[in-house]
Design a protein around this motif. Structure first.
Motif, mmCIF file in Angstrom:
data_model
loop_
_atom_site.group_PDB
_atom_site.id
_atom_site.type_symbol
_atom_site.label_atom_id
_atom_site.label_comp_id
_atom_site.label_asym_id
_atom_site.label_seq_id
_atom_site.Cartn_x
_atom_site.Cartn_y
_atom_site.Cartn_z
ATOM 1 N N ASP A 14 28.925 17.564 66.134
ATOM 2 C CA ASP A 14 29.232 16.186 66.518
ATOM 3 C C ASP A 14 29.246 15.352 65.247
ATOM 4 N N GLU A 15 30.399 14.863 64.867
ATOM 5 C CA GLU A 15 30.527 14.114 63.615
ATOM 6 C C GLU A 15 29.756 12.797 63.637
ATOM 7 N N GLN A 16 29.502 12.261 64.825
ATOM 8 C CA GLN A 16 28.742 11.016 64.908
ATOM 9 C C GLN A 16 27.254 11.240 64.641
ATOM 10 N N LEU A 17 26.769 12.436 64.957
ATOM 11 C CA LEU A 17 25.343 12.723 64.807
ATOM 12 C C LEU A 17 25.006 13.444 63.507
ATOM 13 N N LEU A 18 25.917 14.268 63.003
ATOM 14 C CA LEU A 18 25.634 15.046 61.798
ATOM 15 C C LEU A 18 26.390 14.466 60.605
ATOM 16 N N LYS A 19 25.645 13.860 59.687
ATOM 17 C CA LYS A 19 26.235 13.300 58.473
ATOM 18 C C LYS A 19 26.045 14.229 57.269
ATOM 19 N N GLU A 20 25.097 15.156 57.387
ATOM 20 C CA GLU A 20 24.877 16.135 56.329
ATOM 21 C C GLU A 20 26.003 17.167 56.332
ATOM 22 N N PRO A 21 26.208 17.877 55.216
ATOM 23 C CA PRO A 21 27.195 18.970 55.211
ATOM 24 C C PRO A 21 26.818 20.012 56.259
ATOM 25 N N VAL A 22 27.767 20.387 57.114
ATOM 26 C CA VAL A 22 27.441 21.268 58.231
ATOM 27 C C VAL A 22 26.910 22.612 57.754
ATOM 28 N N GLU A 23 27.394 23.104 56.613
ATOM 29 C CA GLU A 23 26.924 24.408 56.118
ATOM 30 C C GLU A 23 25.478 24.349 55.634
ATOM 31 N N LYS A 24 24.963 23.136 55.380
ATOM 32 C CA LYS A 24 23.563 22.979 54.969
ATOM 33 C C LYS A 24 22.630 22.764 56.157
ATOM 34 N N ALA A 25 23.193 22.376 57.282
ATOM 35 C CA ALA A 25 22.381 21.951 58.427
ATOM 36 C C ALA A 25 21.495 23.050 58.978
ATOM 37 N N PHE A 26 21.843 24.310 58.715
ATOM 38 C CA PHE A 26 21.086 25.429 59.274
ATOM 39 C C PHE A 26 20.240 26.139 58.218
ATOM 40 N N ASP A 27 20.137 25.534 57.056
ATOM 41 C CA ASP A 27 19.402 26.098 55.928
ATOM 42 C C ASP A 27 18.022 25.433 55.835
ATOM 43 N N THR A 28 16.983 26.148 56.222
ATOM 44 C CA THR A 28 15.645 25.544 56.217
ATOM 45 C C THR A 28 15.221 25.128 54.807
ATOM 46 N N GLU A 29 15.672 25.865 53.805
ATOM 47 C CA GLU A 29 15.339 25.497 52.422
ATOM 48 C C GLU A 29 15.941 24.146 52.056
ATOM 49 N N TYR A 30 17.126 23.866 52.568
ATOM 50 C CA TYR A 30 17.761 22.566 52.308
ATOM 51 C C TYR A 30 16.886 21.439 52.839
ATOM 52 N N TRP A 31 16.395 21.592 54.083
ATOM 53 C CA TRP A 31 15.564 20.546 54.673
ATOM 54 C C TRP A 31 14.220 20.434 53.950
ATOM 55 N N GLN A 32 13.682 21.578 53.498
ATOM 56 C CA GLN A 32 12.418 21.555 52.767
ATOM 57 C C GLN A 32 12.568 20.878 51.416
ATOM 58 N N LYS A 33 13.653 21.200 50.715
ATOM 59 C CA LYS A 33 13.868 20.620 49.387
ATOM 60 C C LYS A 33 14.134 19.122 49.436
ATOM 61 N N THR A 34 14.725 18.662 50.512
ATOM 62 C CA THR A 34 14.990 17.229 50.658
ATOM 63 C C THR A 34 13.826 16.509 51.346
ATOM 64 N N ASP A 35 12.738 17.247 51.577
ATOM 65 C CA ASP A 35 11.516 16.695 52.169
ATOM 66 C C ASP A 35 11.779 16.051 53.534
ATOM 67 N N LYS A 36 12.571 16.747 54.356
ATOM 68 C CA LYS A 36 12.920 16.211 55.662
ATOM 69 C C LYS A 36 12.429 17.081 56.813
ATOM 70 N N VAL A 37 11.551 18.031 56.507
ATOM 71 C CA VAL A 37 10.914 18.806 57.578
ATOM 72 C C VAL A 37 9.764 17.971 58.130
ATOM 73 N N ILE A 38 9.772 17.704 59.427
ATOM 74 C CA ILE A 38 8.754 16.838 60.025
ATOM 75 C C ILE A 38 7.820 17.595 60.970
ATOM 76 N N GLY A 39 8.008 18.907 61.058
ATOM 77 C CA GLY A 39 7.119 19.699 61.908
ATOM 78 C C GLY A 39 7.736 21.035 62.253
ATOM 79 N N SER A 40 6.990 21.826 63.015
ATOM 80 C CA SER A 40 7.489 23.128 63.443
ATOM 81 C C SER A 40 6.741 23.563 64.692
ATOM 82 N N ALA A 41 7.308 24.524 65.385
ATOM 83 C CA ALA A 41 6.680 25.091 66.585
ATOM 84 C C ALA A 41 6.945 26.578 66.592
#
Length: 236
Positions: A14-41
């Motif tokens: 959904d282009e309205q909801l995802l502003k990040e590069p789509v190929e990065k959206a599923f990379d946990t390292e990307y979210w960790q490096k950008t300090d955007k991990v807010i939790g886990s289950a």
């Protein structure tokens, strides 16, 4: 929904909801490096909660359960991009939201093909400040009104002809505004007719009974009557 297929990768988002590069959206390292991990289950695997530019989201990798899952953890037979589990769940969530059912907004889905198999991921909106029924009922009983809300939400899902093949009380959430949400539509599907719907309700009832024995939740059989009466109300 935008669709991109390149080489052995397919993305839907959904282009309205995802502003990040789509190929990065599923990379946990990307979210960790950008300090955007807010939790886990921890469940069948780890679901990562991340803060995208637009919303808080849940990132889930598809994994198998049961004995077969110990042999083949996260690979599935490929028979077409639109038959992948990630695409199917993404589209199902869209259909449910269009029908007015409280389910998470789908943000993006991915499938990666390797030969005859594929692996898949889904990024969906995190339901804000919500707990599942098991967590709630371990602490306190629910009022009749809340059980009626659950019945109405299941009725809306069934009116959309969606068969939730794993309808249990782990997959029903209540948020701080006392809104009911239904989650986890992996392997669920649209089904015509009505004959299957009672079986869906019975599955939900069995999950309450199971958790009474397993976790001693605050629940009694009469509580399910409130779910059923609201479900069968023609005004729902």
């Amino acid at each position: 929904m935008k669709s991109v297929t390149e080489n052995n990768h397919a993305f839907w988002y959904d282009e309205q909801l995802l502003k990040e590069p789509v190929e990065k959206a599923f990379d946990t390292e990307y979210w960790q490096k950008t300090d955007k991990v807010i939790g886990s289950a921890i469940g069948r695997g780890t679901t990562w909660f991340v803060q995208t530019e637009t919303v808080a989201a849940a990132l889930r990798h598809y994994r198998r359960g049961g004995l077969f899952g110990k042999l083949v953890a996260d690979s599935y037979w490929f028979s077409g991009w639109e038959k992948t589990r990630s695409y199917q769940e993404f589209r199902l969530l869209q259909q449910l939201r269009e029908s007015g059912v409280n389910v998470p907004r789908p943000i993006a889905a991915r499938a990666i093909r390797t030969g005859f198999t594929y692996k898949a991921d889904l990024l969906s909106e995190k339901v804000f400040n919500a707990r599942d029924l098991v967590a709630i009922l371990q602490q306190t009983p629910l009022c009749t009104e809340m059980y009626q809300k659950i019945g109405r939400e299941v009725r809306k899902m069934h009116n959309a002809q969606i068969n939730h093949t794993d309808l249990n009380i782990h997959n029903i959430l209540i948020d701080e505004q006392q809104q009911v949400w239904i989650i986890d539509f992996d392997k669920c599907y649209q089904q015509s007719g009505d004959s299957w719907k009672q079986g869906n309700l019975e599955r939900l009832k069995r999950s309450f009974i199971k958790e009474v024995g397993k976790r001693q939740i605050y629940w009694q059989l009469a509580d399910f009557g409130a779910i059923e009466s609201a479900y069968r109300d023609e005004k729902c």
